[in-house]
Design an enzyme around this catalytic site. Structure first.
Site, PDB file in Angstrom:
ATOM      1  N   LYS A  21     -19.517  -4.486   8.974  1.00  0.00           N
ATOM      2  CA  LYS A  21     -18.418  -5.444   8.862  1.00  0.00           C
ATOM      3  C   LYS A  21     -17.362  -5.072   9.894  1.00  0.00           C
ATOM      4  CE  LYS A  21     -18.859  -6.455   3.960  1.00  0.00           C
ATOM      5  NZ  LYS A  21     -18.168  -6.431   2.663  1.00  0.00           N
ATOM      6  N   ARG A  53      -1.965  -5.685  -8.633  1.00  0.00           N
ATOM      7  CA  ARG A  53      -0.928  -6.696  -8.443  1.00  0.00           C
ATOM      8  C   ARG A  53      -0.882  -7.699  -9.571  1.00  0.00           C
ATOM      9  NH1 ARG A  53      -2.778  -8.369  -2.521  1.00  0.00           N
ATOM     10  NH2 ARG A  53      -4.681  -8.160  -3.695  1.00  0.00           N
ATOM     11  N   SER A  79      -3.114  -7.533   2.859  1.00  0.00           N
ATOM     12  CA  SER A  79      -3.539  -7.424   4.255  1.00  0.00           C
ATOM     13  C   SER A  79      -4.041  -8.757   4.786  1.00  0.00           C
ATOM     14  CB  SER A  79      -4.639  -6.367   4.394  1.00  0.00           C
ATOM     15  OG  SER A  79      -4.137  -5.096   4.087  1.00  0.00           O
ATOM     16  N   HIS A 132       0.840  -1.206   0.000  1.00  0.00           N
ATOM     17  CA  HIS A 132       0.000   0.000   0.000  1.00  0.00           C
ATOM     18  C   HIS A 132       0.868   1.247   0.000  1.00  0.00           C
ATOM     19  CE1 HIS A 132      -3.177  -2.560   2.246  1.00  0.00           C
ATOM     20  NE2 HIS A 132      -3.660  -2.342   1.038  1.00  0.00           N
TER      21      HIS A 132
END
Length: 165
Positions: free
Chosen positions: A42, A92, A130, A18
Site C-alpha cells: 500500500k 474519537r 489524517s 495523534h
C-alpha cells in the site's frame, strides 16, 4: 518492572489528535513506542522515512517516546518484540470504539498477555483525521491548525502547496 506501551498507526500524516494521545500516554508509561505500521503493498502520501521524520520531530518534547517502524507486522507481534505490555489506542467516536473492540478481540486471542488501553480523544481533536488533512492538502488549504509544525514544514517543502496565512 518498566511499563512499556505501544501506539500504532499509519500516521500519514501525524495530526495534533495523534499527538494529544501520544502526550497523554507518555505520562502513563516509562517508555512509549510510537509504531508506524505499514504494508509495503500500500502506498501512502508520505514515505515511511518522511512519516518517521515528522513524528520524531513532533514527539521530541517527550523524552520517553521513541518512534519505530514495522513492515507487514501485527501490532501484537511488534509489541512482543519491543517488550511492550500495552497497546494504546485513541477513540474519537462510537465507530472507532466498534473497530477497536473488534481488533481487541483478535489481539487478545493472539496475545492475551498484552493489554489494550483506550484514551478518548480530546474534544478539540474529535473530527481531525489524517484522511481529512490529506483532503485539505489536495485542495491547497491551510492545515496548520490540525498538524504539528513538522508536517506543515514537510508539506511546504515537498508539495509547495501550503503557505501559512
Amino acid at each position: 518492572m518498566a511499563k512499556i506501551g505501544l501506539v500504532t498507526g499509519s500516521f500519514d500524516p501525524v495530526t495534533k489528535g495523534h499527538l494529544d494521545i501520544i502526550a497523554r500516554a507518555s505520562r502513563l508509561f516509562d517508555t512509549l513506542y510510537v509504531g508506524i505500521l505499514y504494508n509495503r503493498n500500500k502506498s501512502g502520501l508520505f514515505t515511511i522515512a518522511e512519516r518517521k521524520q515528522m513524528l520524531e520531530e513532533a514527539v521530541e518534547p517527550y523524552s520517553n517516546v521513541k518512534v519505530v517502524t514495522a513492515q507487514d507486522s501485527l501490532a501484537v507481534d511488534v509489541a512482543r518484540e519491543l517488550k511492550a505490555g500495552y497497546l494504546v489506542r485513541g477513540i474519537r467516536d462510537a465507530k472507532d470504539l466498534e473497530y477497536e473492540a473488534s481488533m481487541d478481540f483478535f489481539n487478545h486471542h493472539l496475545a492475551n498477555d498484552i493489554e489494550s488501553v483506550y484514551l478518548l480523544t480530546s474534544p478539540e481533536w474529535h473530527y481531525v483525521s489524517s484522511s481529512r488533512v490529506r483532503e485539505l492538502m489536495h485542495f491547497h488549504s491551510d492545515i496548520s491548525a490540525f498538524v504539528p509544525d513538522s508536517v506543515v514544514k514537510k508539506v511546504e517543502e515537498k508539495y509547495d502547496n501550503l503557505k501559512r496565512i
